[in-house]
Scaffold this active site. Structure first.
Site, PDB file in Angstrom:
ATOM      1  NE  ARG A 105      26.363   5.545  -2.648  1.00 17.44           N
ATOM      2  CZ  ARG A 105      26.524   5.995  -1.434  1.00 17.44           C
ATOM      3  NH1 ARG A 105      27.191   5.288  -0.558  1.00 17.44           N
ATOM      4  NH2 ARG A 105      26.026   7.158  -1.064  1.00 17.44           N
ATOM      5  NE  ARG A 131      19.883  -0.004  -3.790  1.00 18.25           N
ATOM      6  CZ  ARG A 131      20.791  -0.918  -3.667  1.00 18.25           C
ATOM      7  NH1 ARG A 131      22.016  -0.603  -3.345  1.00 18.25           N
ATOM      8  NH2 ARG A 131      20.518  -2.178  -3.861  1.00 18.25           N
ATOM      9  CB  ILE A 132      23.148   5.300   1.759  1.00 19.26           C
ATOM     10  CG1 ILE A 132      22.947   4.455   3.013  1.00 19.26           C
ATOM     11  CG2 ILE A 132      23.707   6.673   2.098  1.00 19.26           C
ATOM     12  CD1 ILE A 132      24.233   4.006   3.670  1.00 19.26           C
ATOM     13  CG  LEU A 133      18.786   8.048  -1.797  1.00 16.56           C
ATOM     14  CD1 LEU A 133      17.449   8.770  -1.797  1.00 16.56           C
ATOM     15  CD2 LEU A 133      19.022   7.358  -3.134  1.00 16.56           C
ATOM     16  CG  ASN A 147      14.102   7.636   5.759  1.00 18.15           C
ATOM     17  OD1 ASN A 147      13.622   6.782   5.018  1.00 18.15           O
ATOM     18  ND2 ASN A 147      14.948   7.330   6.728  1.00 18.15           N
ATOM     19  CB  THR A 148       9.166   6.418   7.687  1.00 16.14           C
ATOM     20  OG1 THR A 148       8.787   5.791   8.922  1.00 16.14           O
ATOM     21  CG2 THR A 148       9.018   5.421   6.547  1.00 16.14           C
ATOM     22  CG  HIS A 149      15.152   4.686  10.973  1.00 11.81           C
ATOM     23  ND1 HIS A 149      15.928   3.907  10.132  1.00 11.81           N
ATOM     24  CD2 HIS A 149      15.546   4.382  12.238  1.00 11.81           C
ATOM     25  CE1 HIS A 149      16.750   3.177  10.854  1.00 11.81           C
ATOM     26  NE2 HIS A 149      16.545   3.442  12.139  1.00 11.81           N
ATOM     27  CG  ASP A 181      20.977  15.421   7.375  1.00  7.98           C
ATOM     28  OD1 ASP A 181      21.178  14.196   7.219  1.00  7.98           O
ATOM     29  OD2 ASP A 181      21.154  16.003   8.464  1.00  7.98           O
ATOM     30  CG  ASP A 185      18.649   6.018   9.146  1.00 12.58           C
ATOM     31  OD1 ASP A 185      17.873   6.250   8.216  1.00 12.58           O
ATOM     32  OD2 ASP A 185      19.129   4.886   9.357  1.00 12.58           O
TER      33      ASP A 185
HETATM   34  C1  GRF Z   1       9.637   0.513   7.298  1.00 11.99           C
HETATM   35  O1  GRF Z   1       9.574   0.047   8.625  1.00 11.99           O
HETATM   36  C2  GRF Z   1      10.616   1.642   7.142  1.00 11.99           C
HETATM   37  O2  GRF Z   1      10.751   2.414   8.263  1.00 11.99           O
HETATM   38  C3  GRF Z   1      11.900   0.891   6.910  1.00 11.99           C
HETATM   39  O3  GRF Z   1      11.543  -0.182   6.090  1.00 11.99           O
HETATM   40  C4  GRF Z   1      10.194  -0.542   6.359  1.00 11.99           C
HETATM   41  C5  GRF Z   1       9.500  -0.548   5.038  1.00 11.99           C
HETATM   42  O4  GRF Z   1       8.273  -1.200   5.121  1.00 11.99           O
HETATM   43  N1  GRF Z   1      12.908   1.756   6.361  1.00 11.99           N
HETATM   44  P1  GRF Z   1       7.251  -1.199   3.918  1.00 11.99           P
HETATM   45  O5  GRF Z   1       8.018  -1.616   2.671  1.00 11.99           O
HETATM   46  O6  GRF Z   1       6.700   0.191   3.784  1.00 11.99           O
HETATM   47  O7  GRF Z   1       6.196  -2.201   4.294  1.00 11.99           O
END
Ligand code: GRF
Length: 247
Positions: A105, A131-133, A147-149, A181, A185
């Site tokens: 990794r 992936r976890i960075l 990041n978006t979650h 960080d 998440d």
């Molecule tokens: C998103 O909902 C993001 O939050 C999550 O994976 C999804 C990715 O969607 N980690 P896309 O590939 O941008 O359509």
């Protein structure tokens, strides 16, 4: 072209990263090929694993005349990621770094870090990277990784946030755009948006509505971070005005 287990396309990753004494990688100075300063367009590198709808939202936002930002490189951890196709269509350089091409990794993280750094990003955006960075990557771009979650963190961390929210029976879930960080998440929250769970929702349907919110918030967060309009104190991320940035 193949280099250190990476598949590069276009002009990706030409330059060597410049390092500060603490090991972090310096931001880009925006200069033309002849060296004179050009308009301060912020450079964004996007990391994806799959469909890439969030990437598309970023590409669309960057294409707006006054956006002030450009997606300069899209990186994926698998060659089949549809996001790569979206990038190519937009004329953006792409690269693939496959974990299977690296012995462990850490060396995967280092390969990814060096490719990203060579693109001299102002912001690194994880847009569906599954992936976890590791710390080597995260420490190279302090305060510059977003990041978006698809949940209202800290609820439902991890790879199955939408499924787990449904299974738990929550009435409201949503999305979180946050700084990255060294924990998963976990970094300071920039934006959250609540999405009600509707009767009859399945994972796909609910996730689609959550993504609509991500598409709205992620480009905004990237732009504000790139402009230096995000101040972080401990866990709290705050927006400052454009005037405050220059103070
Ligand atoms: C998103 O909902 C993001 O939050 C999550 O994976 C999804 C990715 O969607 N980690 P896309 O590939 O941008 O359509």
């Amino acid at each position: 072209m193949r280099r250190s287990g990476s598949i590069l396309s276009g002009a990706a990753a030409r330059r060597l990263p410049e390092r500060a004494p603490d090991g972090s990688i310096r931001r880009a100075e925006n200069q033309s090929r002849t060296g004179e300063a050009v308009a301060d367009v912020k450079r964004v590198v996007v990391l994806v694993s799959g469909h890439g709808s969030n990437l598309q939202a970023l590409l669309d936002a960057a294409a707006e005349p006054a956006s002030g930002m450009a997606v300069v490189l899209v990186l994926a951890d698998r060659p089949g990621a549809h996001g790569l196709e979206r990038a190519r269509r937009a004329g953006v350089d792409t690269a693939v770094v496959r974990p299977a091409d690296h012995p462990d990794r850490r060396s995967f993280d280092l390969a990814l870090r060096d490719l990203v750094a060579a693109a001299r990003p102002d912001v690194v955006c994880l847009a569906g990277l599954m992936r976890i960075l590791g710390p080597e990557f995260v420490r190279a771009f302090p305060g510059r990784i977003l990041n978006t979650h698809p949940s209202l963190l800290p609820a439902f961390r991890g790879a199955h946030a939408v499924r787990e929210a449904l299974a738990y029976g929550v009435k409201v879930t949503g999305c979180t755009v946050h700084l990255v960080d060294e924990e998963v998440d976990h970094g300071p929250v920039l934006f959250q948006s609540a999405v009600p769970v509707e009767p009859g929702d399945d994972e796909d349907r609910l996730h689609e509505r959550i993504k609509q919110e991500e598409h709205r918030l992620l480009p905004l967060a990237v732009r504000l971070l790139a402009e230096g309009r995000v101040r972080v104190e401990g866990r709290r991320a705050q927006l400052v005005t454009a005037e405050e940035v220059s103070r």
